[in-house]
Design a protein around this motif. Structure first.
Motif, PDB file in Angstrom:
ATOM      1  N   GLU A 112       0.823  -1.207   0.000  1.00  0.00           N
ATOM      2  CA  GLU A 112       0.000   0.000   0.000  1.00  0.00           C
ATOM      3  C   GLU A 112       0.861   1.263   0.000  1.00  0.00           C
ATOM      4  OE1 GLU A 112      -3.469   2.213   2.668  1.00  0.00           O
ATOM      5  OE2 GLU A 112      -2.966   0.113   3.049  1.00  0.00           O
ATOM      6  N   ASP A 149      -5.800 -11.206  -2.097  1.00  0.00           N
ATOM      7  CA  ASP A 149      -6.181 -10.067  -1.262  1.00  0.00           C
ATOM      8  C   ASP A 149      -4.976  -9.215  -0.881  1.00  0.00           C
ATOM      9  OD1 ASP A 149      -8.864 -10.714  -1.322  1.00  0.00           O
ATOM     10  OD2 ASP A 149      -8.812 -11.841   0.563  1.00  0.00           O
ATOM     11  N   ASP A 150      -3.826  -9.860  -0.671  1.00  0.00           N
ATOM     12  CA  ASP A 150      -2.607  -9.103  -0.382  1.00  0.00           C
ATOM     13  C   ASP A 150      -2.269  -8.135  -1.509  1.00  0.00           C
ATOM     14  OD1 ASP A 150      -2.207 -10.501   2.026  1.00  0.00           O
ATOM     15  OD2 ASP A 150      -1.002 -12.040   1.040  1.00  0.00           O
ATOM     16  N   ASP A 153      -6.201  -5.608  -2.108  1.00  0.00           N
ATOM     17  CA  ASP A 153      -6.663  -4.708  -1.048  1.00  0.00           C
ATOM     18  C   ASP A 153      -5.879  -3.395  -1.022  1.00  0.00           C
ATOM     19  OD1 ASP A 153      -8.595  -6.506  -0.309  1.00  0.00           O
ATOM     20  OD2 ASP A 153      -7.577  -7.193   1.505  1.00  0.00           O
ATOM     21  N   PRO A 154      -4.537  -3.432  -1.046  1.00  0.00           N
ATOM     22  CA  PRO A 154      -3.788  -2.166  -0.999  1.00  0.00           C
ATOM     23  C   PRO A 154      -4.051  -1.272  -2.212  1.00  0.00           C
ATOM     24  CG  PRO A 154      -2.349  -4.024  -0.500  1.00  0.00           C
ATOM     25  CD  PRO A 154      -3.630  -4.587  -1.022  1.00  0.00           C
ATOM     26  N   TYR A 156      -6.765  -1.201  -4.046  1.00  0.00           N
ATOM     27  CA  TYR A 156      -8.112  -0.649  -3.907  1.00  0.00           C
ATOM     28  C   TYR A 156      -8.119   0.535  -2.941  1.00  0.00           C
ATOM     29  CZ  TYR A 156     -13.074  -0.227  -2.968  1.00  0.00           C
ATOM     30  OH  TYR A 156     -14.341   0.263  -2.829  1.00  0.00           O
ATOM     31  N   LYS A 157      -7.413   0.392  -1.823  1.00  0.00           N
ATOM     32  CA  LYS A 157      -7.377   1.487  -0.846  1.00  0.00           C
ATOM     33  C   LYS A 157      -6.739   2.741  -1.438  1.00  0.00           C
ATOM     34  CE  LYS A 157      -7.080  -1.514   3.217  1.00  0.00           C
ATOM     35  NZ  LYS A 157      -6.192  -1.985   4.324  1.00  0.00           N
ATOM     36  N   SER A 160      -9.101   3.520  -5.555  1.00  0.00           N
ATOM     37  CA  SER A 160     -10.487   3.188  -5.889  1.00  0.00           C
ATOM     38  C   SER A 160     -11.359   4.404  -6.147  1.00  0.00           C
ATOM     39  CB  SER A 160     -11.116   2.351  -4.767  1.00  0.00           C
ATOM     40  OG  SER A 160     -11.132   3.090  -3.551  1.00  0.00           O
ATOM     41  N   ARG A 242     -11.023  -7.213  -8.322  1.00  0.00           N
ATOM     42  CA  ARG A 242     -11.595  -6.187  -7.458  1.00  0.00           C
ATOM     43  C   ARG A 242     -12.069  -5.023  -8.317  1.00  0.00           C
ATOM     44  NH1 ARG A 242     -10.126  -5.803  -2.270  1.00  0.00           N
ATOM     45  NH2 ARG A 242     -10.050  -8.057  -2.535  1.00  0.00           N
TER      46      ARG A 242
END
Length: 250
Positions: A112, A149-150, A153-154, A156-157, A160, A242
């Motif tokens: 991230e 997800d690893d 997720d970052p 997307y944060k 997004s 995602r």
């Protein structure tokens, strides 16, 4: 044409080149090792891109200030530059074609932060642009074991939000790859605005390089897709996806 073998050989070449400096200096000079890995990515991109495209490092300056220093800055040589000294350049936003962060290795808890750094630069550049969408990506050379997800997720944060620049690609070592899709890779071609994560053994860096090329010259690459990408494509290797934002069905 055995594109699969070519992609694996390009990945092996990047791995061999990144080890060469360590064979001489060991772990004594990490800054030198980092600069070497940047030079590897630059050298490989120069093989494929036409003479009107510059490859260097430096800053993009906008009315709102400069970006952080960009490891690999791809820019339009038909535009004037504010400053050039060898590979180091300072350019205006309209000349920026690609912003790439290069890392030796990224641990999964660092994804991230690393993606956020280059995306913040892209937002500053994109704030002064209306048409061209610079390629935005991160490539790390050494392997890190992660799951979907690893990876997703970052990103997307970080990326997004609606209306900002795209975060195009993440390459994590030899096999993990993420690409952003406006339209799906297969029919029907309706907007999806989605990242796909892949585990493509020994091919991820090659896919990253070729996606940079595609972002700059989409018509040429798409018209000759079988020469630029393996015939089977990436989708059989997809491990997750995602959406950037909900897709309207109306």
């Amino acid at each position: 044409m055995d594109t699969n073998a070519y992609f694996r050989s390009l990945t092996a070449e990047i791995s061999a080149l990144k080890d060469r400096i360590r064979n001489f200096i060991g772990d004594a000079h990490w800054l030198s090792a980092g600069l070497w890995k940047e030079s590897v990515v630059k050298a490989i991109l120069r093989r494929y891109l036409p003479g009107a495209v510059g490859i260097g490092s430096g800053f993009v300056v906008t009315d709102n200030g400069p970006t952080t220093q960009i490891d690999v800055l791809v820019y339009d040589l038909t535009k004037p530059v504010l400053f050039r000294d060898g590979e180091f350049v300072i350019i205006t936003a309209d000349a920026a074609l690609g912003l790439i962060e290069v890392k030796t290795r990224i641990q999964k808890n660092e994804i991230e932060q690393v993606c956020g750094k280059i995306f913040s630069a892209a937002k500053l550049v994109r704030s002064r642009r209306t048409v061209t969408r610079p390629f935005v990506g991160v490539i790390s050379i050494e392997d890190t074991e992660v799951n979907a997800d690893d990876l997703l997720d970052p990103i997307y944060k970080v990326a997004s939000g609606v209306g900002g620049p795209d975060f195009n690609c993440l390459c994590l070592g030899s096999s993990y790859f993420v690409r952003y899709w406006d339209l799906p890779p297969t029919s029907p071609k309706r907007p999806i605005n989605r990242w796909h994560a892949y585990k493509i053994p020994e091919m991820a860096p090659a896919y990253f390089i070729h996606n940079v090329i595609e972002s700059l010259f989409p018509q040429s690459v798409n018209e000759n897709n079988r020469m630029w990408y393996p015939l089977e494509g990436k989708e059989p290797y997809k491990i997750g996806e995602r959406s950037r934002q909900p897709i309207s069905t109306g």
